[in-house]
Design a protein around this motif. Structure first.
Motif: not given
Length: 93
Positions: A23-26, A35-36, A58-63
């Protein structure tokens, strides 16, 4: 004589553990790791990446999906920007 009992294997495989996605990205601008942050609120159907990008969820959305949509939106926004690098000066002879 009795029959031999067959060894029946009860092949009940253990349930696989699901890998959790990040859930955290560069940060694409500064390169800072983690940082993001991407947050998804399914109740209000809103997904947020960093502090400035919002999209529908929606339900299938991921980070990961939210982060990729944000990167794509940044690329589209930068396509219209004129290259403002320093141009070499003309030497007068």
């Amino acid at each position: 004589m009795g029959k031999r009992k067959l060894k029946t294997s009860k092949s009940m495989a253990a349930p696989r553990k699901l890998l959790k996605l990040d859930t955290l990205f560069t940060c694409p601008f500064r390169g800072y790791p983690d940082a993001v942050g991407c947050h998804i609120d399914l109740k209000d159907r809103i997904a947020k990446a960093s502090e400035s990008y919002f999209t529908s969820a929606h339900v299938l959305t991921a980070a990961v999906d939210v982060y990729c949509e944000w990167i794509d939106a940044c690329k589209l926004a930068n396509e219209g920007v004129i290259d403002r690098r320093c141009r070499p000066r003309l030497v007068e002879a």
